[in-house]
Structures are given as structure tokens and as C-alpha cells.
Scaffold this motif. Structure first.
Motif, PDB file in Angstrom:
ATOM      1  N   TRP A 193      -3.009  12.083  -1.321  1.00  0.00           N
ATOM      2  CA  TRP A 193      -3.092  10.717  -1.813  1.00  0.00           C
ATOM      3  C   TRP A 193      -3.648  10.627  -3.241  1.00  0.00           C
ATOM      4  O   TRP A 193      -3.245   9.769  -4.010  1.00  0.00           O
ATOM      5  N   ASN A 246      -2.791   0.458 -11.665  1.00  0.00           N
ATOM      6  CA  ASN A 246      -4.214   0.649 -11.937  1.00  0.00           C
ATOM      7  C   ASN A 246      -4.562   0.256 -13.370  1.00  0.00           C
ATOM      8  O   ASN A 246      -5.636  -0.298 -13.626  1.00  0.00           O
ATOM      9  N   THR A 280       1.702   3.648  -9.360  1.00  0.00           N
ATOM     10  CA  THR A 280       0.266   3.521  -9.137  1.00  0.00           C
ATOM     11  C   THR A 280      -0.506   3.566 -10.456  1.00  0.00           C
ATOM     12  O   THR A 280      -1.437   2.782 -10.654  1.00  0.00           O
ATOM     13  N   TRP A 319       0.826  -1.203   0.000  1.00  0.00           N
ATOM     14  CA  TRP A 319       0.000   0.000   0.000  1.00  0.00           C
ATOM     15  C   TRP A 319       0.862   1.255   0.000  1.00  0.00           C
ATOM     16  O   TRP A 319       0.574   2.218  -0.693  1.00  0.00           O
ATOM     17  N   HIS A 360       1.978   9.387 -10.035  1.00  0.00           N
ATOM     18  CA  HIS A 360       2.907   8.374  -9.533  1.00  0.00           C
ATOM     19  C   HIS A 360       2.918   7.195 -10.501  1.00  0.00           C
ATOM     20  O   HIS A 360       1.940   6.452 -10.627  1.00  0.00           O
ATOM     21  N   ASN A 388      -1.490  10.348  -6.594  1.00  0.00           N
ATOM     22  CA  ASN A 388      -0.890   9.089  -7.014  1.00  0.00           C
ATOM     23  C   ASN A 388      -1.557   8.521  -8.264  1.00  0.00           C
ATOM     24  O   ASN A 388      -0.898   7.890  -9.084  1.00  0.00           O
ATOM     25  N   PHE A 389      -2.856   8.750  -8.407  1.00  0.00           N
ATOM     26  CA  PHE A 389      -3.592   8.207  -9.546  1.00  0.00           C
ATOM     27  C   PHE A 389      -3.220   8.872 -10.864  1.00  0.00           C
ATOM     28  O   PHE A 389      -3.490   8.334 -11.931  1.00  0.00           O
ATOM     29  N   LEU A 423       2.038   2.149  -3.432  1.00  0.00           N
ATOM     30  CA  LEU A 423       1.011   2.668  -4.327  1.00  0.00           C
ATOM     31  C   LEU A 423       0.642   4.115  -4.000  1.00  0.00           C
ATOM     32  O   LEU A 423       0.392   4.914  -4.883  1.00  0.00           O
ATOM     33  N   PHE A 424       0.578   4.413  -2.714  1.00  0.00           N
ATOM     34  CA  PHE A 424       0.161   5.753  -2.281  1.00  0.00           C
ATOM     35  C   PHE A 424       1.313   6.445  -1.584  1.00  0.00           C
ATOM     36  O   PHE A 424       1.309   6.670  -0.391  1.00  0.00           O
TER      37      PHE A 424
END
Length: 130
Positions: free
Chosen positions: A25, A39, A35, A16, A32, A28-29, A19-20
């Protein structure tokens, strides 16, 4: 960046904290790399499973040939798209494979919309129970 499959950076399911990593936070989507790529892979796995489930449910429902052919076509195209994505990764993203993967994504989306439109506009099947 992570040119291995099925794992990423030696892990099937990353920690985790990997990913974050960024704050806030939600960045990250979008920013990063780890991540974003994870995804993308998870989305591909879910799409592949959904396409297979649709074929199975279409067969079980004894749906029309039109519905079955559309479901099968979509499942085949999603499978080809997944294979292209995996090969693109393993060969370290040559531009030719990357472009084919992108083009195939557009084809998959087009066929999915076409298939959904056909299912929505198809007349209801007559019931054999009276």
C-alpha cells in the motif's frame, strides 16, 4: 494527468480502492499517479486553510503589526500558489505555468521560514493587564 478541478476523474473524493491500488500500500504515495496528485491537492487545501486560520488567529490575538504583516503576506502567497496550481492543471500543464508554480513554491517556503524566524526571535509583547 487529471486536468480538472475541483474534482479528479469526475470525483471530489475518490474511492479508497482508486487511491490505494498498488501493493504494498505504501508504494501508492510515490508511484501511483492518482494518489500522488490527490495528496498534492489535499496538502494544498490544508496549507491554504492553515494560512487563513493564521491570519484570523493573529487578528484575534491583536498581535504586532510585524506578525500580522507576515501572516497576511504568507496567506496572499499561498493563495497565488493555489491559483497557479489550479490554472496549471486546467491548461494541461504548460511548461511555463508549471515552472512558475514550482518557483512560487520556493518563494512560499522562503517566506514561511522567514516569517517563522521573525516570530520566534520577536520580543514578547508587553501585557496590558497588571
Amino acid at each position: 494527468i487529471y486536468n480538472t478541478w475541483p474534482g479528479m476523474d469526475g470525483m471530489i473524493v475518490p474511492r479508497w480502492s482508486d487511491l490505494f491500488f498498488m501493493q504494498p500500500w505504501w508504494k501508492n504515495f510515490f508511484e501511483h499517479t492518482f494518489t500522488v496528485q490527490f495528496n498534492h491537492r489535499i496538502g494544498a487545501y490544508l496549507l491554504f486553510m492553515a494560512a487563513i486560520v493564521q491570519v484570523v488567529l493573529t487578528l484575534r490575538a491583536r498581535a504586532s503589526a510585524m506578525a500580522l504583516n507576515g501572516a497576511l503576506a504568507l496567506a496572499v502567497l499561498v493563495t497565488v500558489q493555489a491559483a497557479l496550481g489550479i490554472f496549471t492543471l486546467l491548461y494541461q500543464v504548460p511548461i511555463s505555468l508549471a515552472l512558475i508554480h514550482q518557483a512560487m513554491g520556493m518563494i512560499v517556503l522562503t517566506v514561511a521560514i522567514w516569517h517563522a524566524g521573525r516570530l520566534i526571535s520577536a520580543p514578547p509583547r508587553a501585557s496590558s493587564i497588571r
